[in-house]
Motif scaffolding. Structure first.
Motif, PDB file in Angstrom:
ATOM      1  N   ASP A   1      -0.612   1.706   5.925  1.00 21.27           N
ATOM      2  CA  ASP A   1      -0.491   1.611   4.243  1.00 21.27           C
ATOM      3  C   ASP A   1       0.909   1.716   4.201  1.00 21.27           C
ATOM      4  O   ASP A   1       1.492   1.006   3.433  1.00 21.27           O
ATOM      5  CB  ASP A   1      -1.065   2.889   3.635  1.00 21.27           C
ATOM      6  CG  ASP A   1      -1.149   2.906   2.156  1.00 21.27           C
ATOM      7  OD1 ASP A   1      -1.604   1.653   1.514  1.00 21.27           O
ATOM      8  OD2 ASP A   1      -0.864   3.606   1.380  1.00 21.27           O
ATOM      9  N   ASP A   2       1.673   2.530   4.707  1.00 22.98           N
ATOM     10  CA  ASP A   2       3.248   2.743   4.832  1.00 22.98           C
ATOM     11  C   ASP A   2       3.996   1.393   5.130  1.00 22.98           C
ATOM     12  O   ASP A   2       4.719   0.917   4.482  1.00 22.98           O
ATOM     13  CB  ASP A   2       3.630   3.698   5.834  1.00 22.98           C
ATOM     14  CG  ASP A   2       3.320   5.266   5.346  1.00 22.98           C
ATOM     15  OD1 ASP A   2       2.805   5.542   4.194  1.00 22.98           O
ATOM     16  OD2 ASP A   2       3.338   5.976   6.393  1.00 22.98           O
ATOM     17  N   LEU A   3       3.495   0.854   6.163  1.00 25.60           N
ATOM     18  CA  LEU A   3       4.058  -0.566   6.669  1.00 25.60           C
ATOM     19  C   LEU A   3       3.552  -1.542   5.797  1.00 25.60           C
ATOM     20  O   LEU A   3       4.494  -2.392   5.297  1.00 25.60           O
ATOM     21  CB  LEU A   3       3.343  -0.848   7.921  1.00 25.60           C
ATOM     22  CG  LEU A   3       3.963   0.041   9.307  1.00 25.60           C
ATOM     23  CD1 LEU A   3       3.253  -0.056  10.555  1.00 25.60           C
ATOM     24  CD2 LEU A   3       5.429   0.057   9.306  1.00 25.60           C
ATOM     25  N   CYS A   4       2.420  -1.632   4.996  1.00 23.99           N
ATOM     26  CA  CYS A   4       2.128  -2.780   4.081  1.00 23.99           C
ATOM     27  C   CYS A   4       2.913  -2.335   2.901  1.00 23.99           C
ATOM     28  O   CYS A   4       3.537  -3.424   2.153  1.00 23.99           O
ATOM     29  CB  CYS A   4       0.532  -2.502   3.655  1.00 23.99           C
ATOM     30  SG  CYS A   4      -0.482  -2.855   4.962  1.00 23.99           S
ATOM     31  N   GLN A   5       3.168  -1.189   2.403  1.00 25.46           N
ATOM     32  CA  GLN A   5       4.052  -1.114   1.299  1.00 25.46           C
ATOM     33  C   GLN A   5       5.579  -1.568   1.579  1.00 25.46           C
ATOM     34  O   GLN A   5       6.261  -2.057   0.640  1.00 25.46           O
ATOM     35  CB  GLN A   5       4.044   0.533   0.794  1.00 25.46           C
ATOM     36  CG  GLN A   5       2.738   0.915   0.290  1.00 25.46           C
ATOM     37  CD  GLN A   5       2.773   2.594  -0.131  1.00 25.46           C
ATOM     38  OE1 GLN A   5       3.882   3.087  -0.109  1.00 25.46           O
ATOM     39  NE2 GLN A   5       1.727   2.879  -0.313  1.00 25.46           N
ATOM     40  N   ARG A   6       6.075  -1.325   2.646  1.00 19.38           N
ATOM     41  CA  ARG A   6       7.356  -1.641   3.032  1.00 19.38           C
ATOM     42  C   ARG A   6       7.403  -3.464   3.065  1.00 19.38           C
ATOM     43  O   ARG A   6       8.367  -3.990   2.652  1.00 19.38           O
ATOM     44  CB  ARG A   6       7.775  -1.504   4.510  1.00 19.38           C
ATOM     45  CG  ARG A   6       8.169   0.185   4.591  1.00 19.38           C
ATOM     46  CD  ARG A   6       8.608   0.500   5.741  1.00 19.38           C
ATOM     47  NE  ARG A   6       8.787   1.963   5.984  1.00 19.38           N
ATOM     48  CZ  ARG A   6       9.142   2.760   6.808  1.00 19.38           C
ATOM     49  NH1 ARG A   6       9.551   1.988   8.003  1.00 19.38           N
ATOM     50  NH2 ARG A   6       9.330   3.890   6.940  1.00 19.38           N
ATOM     51  N   ALA A   7       6.312  -3.837   3.696  1.00 22.09           N
ATOM     52  CA  ALA A   7       6.372  -5.550   3.638  1.00 22.09           C
ATOM     53  C   ALA A   7       6.170  -5.759   2.310  1.00 22.09           C
ATOM     54  O   ALA A   7       6.907  -6.896   1.995  1.00 22.09           O
ATOM     55  CB  ALA A   7       5.006  -5.908   4.473  1.00 22.09           C
ATOM     56  N   ASP A   8       5.419  -5.257   1.166  1.00 17.57           N
ATOM     57  CA  ASP A   8       5.417  -5.656   0.025  1.00 17.57           C
ATOM     58  C   ASP A   8       6.779  -5.623  -0.874  1.00 17.57           C
ATOM     59  O   ASP A   8       7.238  -6.364  -1.411  1.00 17.57           O
ATOM     60  CB  ASP A   8       4.379  -4.971  -0.992  1.00 17.57           C
ATOM     61  CG  ASP A   8       2.891  -5.460  -0.527  1.00 17.57           C
ATOM     62  OD1 ASP A   8       2.612  -6.642   0.023  1.00 17.57           O
ATOM     63  OD2 ASP A   8       2.146  -4.537  -0.760  1.00 17.57           O
ATOM     64  N   GLU A   9       7.227  -4.720  -0.544  1.00 24.77           N
ATOM     65  CA  GLU A   9       8.881  -4.172  -1.152  1.00 24.77           C
ATOM     66  C   GLU A   9       9.760  -5.186  -0.673  1.00 24.77           C
ATOM     67  O   GLU A   9      10.741  -5.887  -1.431  1.00 24.77           O
ATOM     68  CB  GLU A   9       9.388  -2.965  -0.640  1.00 24.77           C
ATOM     69  CG  GLU A   9       8.533  -1.733  -1.248  1.00 24.77           C
ATOM     70  CD  GLU A   9       8.787  -0.482  -0.807  1.00 24.77           C
ATOM     71  OE1 GLU A   9       9.788  -0.086   0.055  1.00 24.77           O
ATOM     72  OE2 GLU A   9       8.051   0.583  -0.898  1.00 24.77           O
ATOM     73  N   ARG A  10       9.818  -5.845   0.602  1.00 28.05           N
ATOM     74  CA  ARG A  10      10.633  -6.704   1.090  1.00 28.05           C
ATOM     75  C   ARG A  10      10.024  -8.132   0.920  1.00 28.05           C
ATOM     76  O   ARG A  10      10.953  -9.017   1.222  1.00 28.05           O
ATOM     77  CB  ARG A  10      10.825  -6.313   2.473  1.00 28.05           C
ATOM     78  CG  ARG A  10      11.774  -5.236   2.834  1.00 28.05           C
ATOM     79  CD  ARG A  10      11.649  -4.622   4.143  1.00 28.05           C
ATOM     80  NE  ARG A  10      12.520  -3.480   4.570  1.00 28.05           N
ATOM     81  CZ  ARG A  10      12.185  -2.414   4.264  1.00 28.05           C
ATOM     82  NH1 ARG A  10      11.165  -1.993   3.834  1.00 28.05           N
ATOM     83  NH2 ARG A  10      13.084  -1.404   4.533  1.00 28.05           N
ATOM     84  N   GLY A  11       8.870  -8.267   0.377  1.00 27.42           N
ATOM     85  CA  GLY A  11       8.493  -9.557   0.150  1.00 27.42           C
ATOM     86  C   GLY A  11       8.281 -10.493   1.320  1.00 27.42           C
ATOM     87  O   GLY A  11       8.541 -11.383   1.219  1.00 27.42           O
TER      88      GLY A  11
END
Length: 151
Positions: free
Chosen positions: A128-138
């Motif tokens: 979940d943490d990594l998915c959030q980072r991926a979403d934030e960075r597009g």
């Protein structure tokens, strides 16, 4: 310097990719391989390892593929790395470490402690943490198509 093997890095990337793309249908291995510029057969063995470890779930059929076997906040990077490392690399000899008192009594235990500390840090990072980072960075945002006109 990266301490993770290529297989471990790819395993983490594959699980995060599945977490981001497995809705409403499972993520197809072929699409996953294309997003990471890999041949599908290369990725398939790793995906099967993650299925056997209970991290991913394989779905059969024409709309089949892979999805997470449990919630993404309940899967850590450490879980994924352990799964990826659980199956031996056929290229590496089974007993690659030298058999000496120095390795067995000093270096081996020290490396074991360092590995445990490294995995403890990875255990604190969830999918979940990594998915959030991926979403934030597009990371998987659609790139604008540049139109080109030739006259």
């Amino acid at each position: 310097m990266n301490l993770l093997s290529r297989r471990s890095l790819l395993a983490i990337a594959a699980v995060v990719d599945v977490a981001l793309h497995a809705r409403p249908h499972p993520a197809a291995a072929k699409a996953l391989a294309a997003r990471h510029n890999l041949p599908p057969r290369h990725l398939e063995t790793l995906l099967q390892t993650l299925v056997r470890s209970g991290i991913l779930k394989g779905v059969r059929g024409p709309r089949g593929g892979y999805e997470l076997a449990r919630e993404r906040r309940r899967i850590t990077a450490g879980d994924i790395v352990r799964a990826a490392m659980s199956e031996a690399d056929p290229e590496e000899p089974r007993d690659a470490a030298p058999h000496s008192a120095l390795v067995l009594e000093v270096i081996g235990p020290m490396v074991g402690e360092a590995s445990a500390a490294y995995l403890a840090v990875l255990d604190a990072v969830t999918v979940d943490d990594l998915c959030q980072r991926a979403d934030e960075r597009g990371v998987f945002a659609a790139k604008p198509v540049l139109e080109s006109f030739t006259i």
